[in-house]
Write a protein that holds these residues in place. Sequence first.
Motif, PDB file in Angstrom:
ATOM      1  N   TYR B  78      73.321  75.770  33.553  1.00 13.48           N
ATOM      2  CA  TYR B  78      74.757  76.015  33.608  1.00 13.48           C
ATOM      3  C   TYR B  78      75.037  77.352  34.280  1.00 13.48           C
ATOM      4  O   TYR B  78      75.965  77.479  35.085  1.00 13.48           O
ATOM      5  N   TYR B  81      74.416  76.671  38.159  1.00 15.99           N
ATOM      6  CA  TYR B  81      75.277  75.752  38.908  1.00 15.99           C
ATOM      7  C   TYR B  81      76.704  75.691  38.379  1.00 15.99           C
ATOM      8  O   TYR B  81      77.539  75.024  38.979  1.00 15.99           O
ATOM      9  N   ARG B  82      76.971  76.316  37.232  1.00 20.53           N
ATOM     10  CA  ARG B  82      78.285  76.220  36.578  1.00 20.53           C
ATOM     11  C   ARG B  82      78.638  74.774  36.274  1.00 20.53           C
ATOM     12  O   ARG B  82      79.809  74.395  36.285  1.00 20.53           O
ATOM     13  N   ASP B  83      77.637  73.933  36.086  1.00 17.13           N
ATOM     14  CA  ASP B  83      77.859  72.508  35.875  1.00 17.13           C
ATOM     15  C   ASP B  83      76.550  71.945  35.343  1.00 17.13           C
ATOM     16  O   ASP B  83      75.486  72.369  35.775  1.00 17.13           O
ATOM     17  N   GLY B  85      75.919  68.541  35.321  1.00 19.60           N
ATOM     18  CA  GLY B  85      75.686  67.190  35.803  1.00 19.60           C
ATOM     19  C   GLY B  85      74.999  67.098  37.139  1.00 19.60           C
ATOM     20  O   GLY B  85      74.213  66.190  37.362  1.00 19.60           O
ATOM     21  N   GLN B  86      75.290  68.037  38.054  1.00 23.95           N
ATOM     22  CA  GLN B  86      74.878  67.819  39.434  1.00 23.95           C
ATOM     23  C   GLN B  86      73.706  68.699  39.801  1.00 23.95           C
ATOM     24  O   GLN B  86      73.863  69.772  40.353  1.00 23.95           O
ATOM     25  N   SER B  87      72.493  68.204  39.508  1.00 22.21           N
ATOM     26  CA  SER B  87      71.312  69.043  39.732  1.00 22.21           C
ATOM     27  C   SER B  87      70.957  69.096  41.203  1.00 22.21           C
ATOM     28  O   SER B  87      70.348  70.033  41.664  1.00 22.21           O
ATOM     29  N   SER B  91      73.493  75.352  45.417  1.00 27.27           N
ATOM     30  CA  SER B  91      74.594  76.291  45.578  1.00 27.27           C
ATOM     31  C   SER B  91      74.231  77.317  46.639  1.00 27.27           C
ATOM     32  O   SER B  91      73.072  77.610  46.843  1.00 27.27           O
TER      33      SER B  91
END
Lengths: 171, 91, 113
Positions: B78, B81-83, B85-87, B91
């Motif tokens: 997290y 990627y600040r997320d 779900g989307q590996s 970035s």
Amino acid sequence: MGRALGLLVVLAATWLLLSGIYDHALLFWLGAASCLLCVLIAWRMDVVDHEGTPLELGWRIIVYWPWLFIEIVKANIDVIRRLLRANPDISPTLVRSRTMQRTDLGRVIYANSITLTPGTLSIDIDDGKGILVHSLSREGAEGVLSDDMNRRCAALESDRLHRRAQEDQTP
Amino acid sequence: MIYGVAALGLLVAMLFAIIRALLGPTLMDRVMAANMFGTKTVLLLAVMGYLAGRPEFLDLALVYALMNFISIIAVLKYFRYRDLGQSRVRS
Amino acid sequence: MDWHVIASGVLVISGAFLTVVGAYGTLRLPDVYTRLHAASITDTLATFLVLAGLAIPSLVAGEWLIAVKLLLVLIFLWFTSPIASYSIGHAAFFAAQKPKLDHDLTDGEGDKA
């Protein structure tokens, strides 16, 4: 397909060892069902390949582990002695180790072996430049540069594993 | 008795880990302290099982070891990627 | 006292002692990379000593399923802890946290961080 069966056997063995109850029919069938479900999910996630279930490593990894264990014990003693001085006897060093492995699996095993030995820590893996290693002491960094562990990890990769890795890459 | 002393030692080490988490100074120091605390919790659970004469505690230790690992990876993912779900999106 | 009670006690106590040493190291060392080295003492040798010490009485009593569980805990910890350490070090390095270095044997990558 054979790989999925291997995964199923490993999962079933783990389940049987952890449960410890063998005279209960309902529990047994529930355990069998959850093993099958796990294999199915892994199959759908497309992770049942030479990396997910590296059966090709075979006896080589069994020979490698005792050697790695002794290295870990030696490195532990070294780090503990450095920590317990009145002034911690450290000279942090950064070094790049060029990988000799042919497959990603071999590189991961090498990087994890470096991290598992206290005193050396892999920070970045780059296919071109090698593994960036942070070491607690100059001696540790020179130990990494002597490439002993590197060679042993490269020797883990059989030709069969290399072939499988190439097959898995080109679907 | 001996296991009690060992449990006490592990508790002292956990106290050190909490001090490191409170001192920081960076986010990564705190994540590292949390990870270390989790490993010590696994060991403490195993020792407590023997102290209480109930080795069933080992199942808890096993599950805790896995949860600790997954939570650390999730926090770091997290953070990167600040997320969650989307590996595959770099970035 | 029986030999196995003494052996188990020695192993568990030395494991707990190493845990304290590792945690104490994280308080003394200067930056997150060096602290990770101290933390990995707890993850490797201390874990092994504590779990091996606990396995001895179970093996003597013939409860081998419990010993297998201890072995599984050890395997899980030894497989996962390097990945967690790598992730922390990697994230710190790419969050532009410069390691404090005495020697940089790369071409100045420690400053790029």
